[in-house]
Design a protein around this motif. Sequence first.
Motif, short mmCIF file in Angstrom:
data_model
loop_
_atom_site.label_atom_id
_atom_site.label_comp_id
_atom_site.label_asym_id
_atom_site.label_seq_id
_atom_site.Cartn_x
_atom_site.Cartn_y
_atom_site.Cartn_z
N UNK A 27 2.60 52.14 103.29
CA UNK A 27 2.89 53.55 103.17
C UNK A 27 4.03 53.97 104.10
N UNK A 28 4.69 55.07 103.73
CA UNK A 28 5.68 55.68 104.62
C UNK A 28 4.92 56.36 105.76
N UNK A 29 5.21 56.04 107.03
CA UNK A 29 4.36 56.54 108.11
C UNK A 29 4.60 58.01 108.45
N UNK A 30 3.52 58.66 108.86
CA UNK A 30 3.60 59.97 109.50
C UNK A 30 3.68 59.75 111.01
N UNK A 31 4.43 60.63 111.71
CA UNK A 31 4.56 60.57 113.16
C UNK A 31 4.02 61.85 113.79
N UNK A 82 4.95 24.70 136.47
CA UNK A 82 4.77 26.05 135.96
C UNK A 82 4.27 26.97 137.08
N UNK A 83 4.92 28.14 137.19
CA UNK A 83 4.53 29.14 138.17
C UNK A 83 3.93 30.33 137.43
N UNK A 84 2.88 30.93 137.98
CA UNK A 84 2.23 32.08 137.35
C UNK A 84 2.53 33.35 138.14
N UNK A 85 2.69 34.45 137.40
CA UNK A 85 3.00 35.75 138.01
C UNK A 85 2.13 36.82 137.36
N UNK A 86 1.61 37.73 138.16
CA UNK A 86 0.91 38.89 137.63
C UNK A 86 1.92 40.01 137.45
N UNK A 87 1.94 40.59 136.26
CA UNK A 87 2.96 41.60 135.94
C UNK A 87 2.32 42.82 135.28
N UNK A 88 2.93 43.97 135.52
CA UNK A 88 2.50 45.20 134.87
C UNK A 88 3.71 45.89 134.27
N UNK A 89 3.86 45.86 132.93
CA UNK A 89 5.01 46.54 132.30
C UNK A 89 4.73 48.02 132.13
N UNK A 90 5.75 48.76 131.72
CA UNK A 90 5.59 50.18 131.44
C UNK A 90 5.98 50.46 129.99
N UNK A 91 5.49 51.56 129.46
CA UNK A 91 5.84 51.96 128.10
C UNK A 91 7.24 52.56 128.12
N UNK A 92 8.19 51.90 127.46
CA UNK A 92 9.58 52.35 127.53
C UNK A 92 10.02 53.11 126.29
N UNK A 93 9.08 53.46 125.43
CA UNK A 93 9.43 54.23 124.24
C UNK A 93 8.27 55.17 123.92
N UNK A 94 8.57 56.17 123.13
CA UNK A 94 7.54 57.09 122.70
C UNK A 94 6.57 56.40 121.74
N UNK A 95 5.32 56.78 121.80
CA UNK A 95 4.35 56.30 120.83
C UNK A 95 3.96 57.47 119.94
N UNK A 96 4.69 57.64 118.86
CA UNK A 96 4.45 58.74 117.94
C UNK A 96 3.73 58.26 116.69
N UNK A 97 3.17 57.07 116.75
CA UNK A 97 2.53 56.48 115.57
C UNK A 97 1.21 57.20 115.25
N UNK A 98 0.88 57.20 113.97
CA UNK A 98 -0.42 57.69 113.50
C UNK A 98 -0.95 56.68 112.48
N UNK A 99 -2.19 56.88 112.04
CA UNK A 99 -2.72 56.00 110.99
C UNK A 99 -2.64 56.67 109.61
N UNK A 127 5.22 60.78 92.03
CA UNK A 127 4.04 61.41 92.62
C UNK A 127 3.70 60.76 93.96
N UNK A 128 3.03 61.54 94.82
CA UNK A 128 2.62 61.03 96.13
C UNK A 128 1.23 61.53 96.47
N UNK A 129 0.59 60.85 97.44
CA UNK A 129 -0.64 61.30 98.10
C UNK A 129 -0.55 60.90 99.56
N UNK A 130 -1.48 61.42 100.37
CA UNK A 130 -1.56 61.06 101.79
C UNK A 130 -2.85 60.29 102.01
N UNK A 131 -2.80 59.21 102.80
CA UNK A 131 -4.00 58.44 103.06
C UNK A 131 -3.96 57.79 104.44
N UNK A 132 -5.11 57.28 104.87
CA UNK A 132 -5.25 56.64 106.17
C UNK A 132 -5.25 55.12 106.04
N UNK A 133 -4.59 54.46 107.01
CA UNK A 133 -4.69 53.00 107.19
C UNK A 133 -4.28 52.19 105.97
#
Length: 436
Positions: free
Chosen positions: A174-178, A141-158, A196-202
């Motif tokens: 719940x259906x997510x808000x972005x 087994x060989x070990x490597x140190x790696x640093x990836x990048x964010x390849x997509x938008x992070x539009x997530x909310x709670x 009927x609907x409401x908005x809530x966190x988490x």
Amino acid sequence: MKNWFHKFIYAATVVTVLWSCEKDEIKAVMKTGTVPMPTLSSQTVVLIKENADKDALTVSWPQPDYGFDAPAAYTVLIDKKGGDFSNATAITTGTELKKVFKTSELNPILLKMGLKPATVGDIDIKVQSFLGGSTTLNSAVMSVKVTPYLDKLDLSTNWGVVGSATPNGWNGLDVPFYKTDKANVFVAYVGLLEGEIKFRQDNKWDVNYGDTGANGTLEAGGDNIKVKAGTYKITFDAAAFTYSIDKLSWGLVGSATPNGWNAPDVALNYDPSSDQWRAIATLKDGEIKIRQNEAWDLNYGDKGADGTLEAGGDNIAVKAGIYLITVDFKSLKYTIEPYKVWGLVGSGAPNGWDGPDAFFMPDFGSEGIWKLNNITLKDGEIKFRQNNDWGVNMGDDKADGVLEAGGANIVVKAGTYDIVLDFSVASKPIYKLTKK
């Protein structure tokens, strides 16, 4: 008697020779018990999105000395540091003695393992040699140190939308808000039932908002918000505690679509990982346009056939095939690409064994994940295949949730399901059926 003695000597000689050959063969196979130590082009790899098409890491190894001619096949395995490789990403190289990873290939592998973007992490790599039968040799087994990048938008909310009008009812998920380009202003795109609907966190009731007075202003623990069935854009201002619910859908219409120039249109779905709208569609030779809310008030075509949309522009000519259509309504750019899509087929599927299949949608934010939600199945059997064709199909030989190429039919009971195909670990594709 002499003839019997000669036969005995001959038989003993044959047995001795065969035993000797078998012993020599065992020695030949066991001449090496491992694949020689691989060579890495670097032990520290920092990935940058701008270098997506450039080589990031090369893993190479000398051909093992098996003691005899062996048409071996090789696989490179990658796992998080300290893993046991049982869920490793496996990349087959055939008879090639090296694997060159492009930046765009290695980055999603690292992110799928749970490594954090712009953060140094550690991975383990080893090489397997497969000789046929049950003979598999492993390298160190060989070990490597790696640093990836964010390849997509992070539009997530709670924040999310919950209620009797949502697909999952009052219990969620719940259906997510972005996020939008405005601070504390979030948006959700959702098909609602009358209810009927409401908005809530988490996905919890600790923090929830409704509208007491039905005046567009939210109150903590306020009244449920009544809605009619339809497809909507819900905008929520978490600073001013106001909201709006507006009908919104985007779709494909035209002679190339299943319903021609009439509704229902082929729906485009919002992709928060790219802030774009996408559809997978089976098209005929013909023309298409893109329009809002299945009406002609706002429609787009392409006057110069240059990949840029114009309001009221020319019809877009297409050839028959299965396509991924992507639209960016901010830049008004679009693409129409031939696509290999997974589908559901079988006696338990809506269109039986002959199809057309019910198509899965890829989760563009998660490599290798395909989803098919709210699909109604009958008592019967199903399989998964690509592009309405049996050339590539998957079943489940052991009824254990693990897929095999050409595997056995999967028995299902009647009901409405969410189905997930997970090809993120190439060596162990799995599926999950969740009855609603």
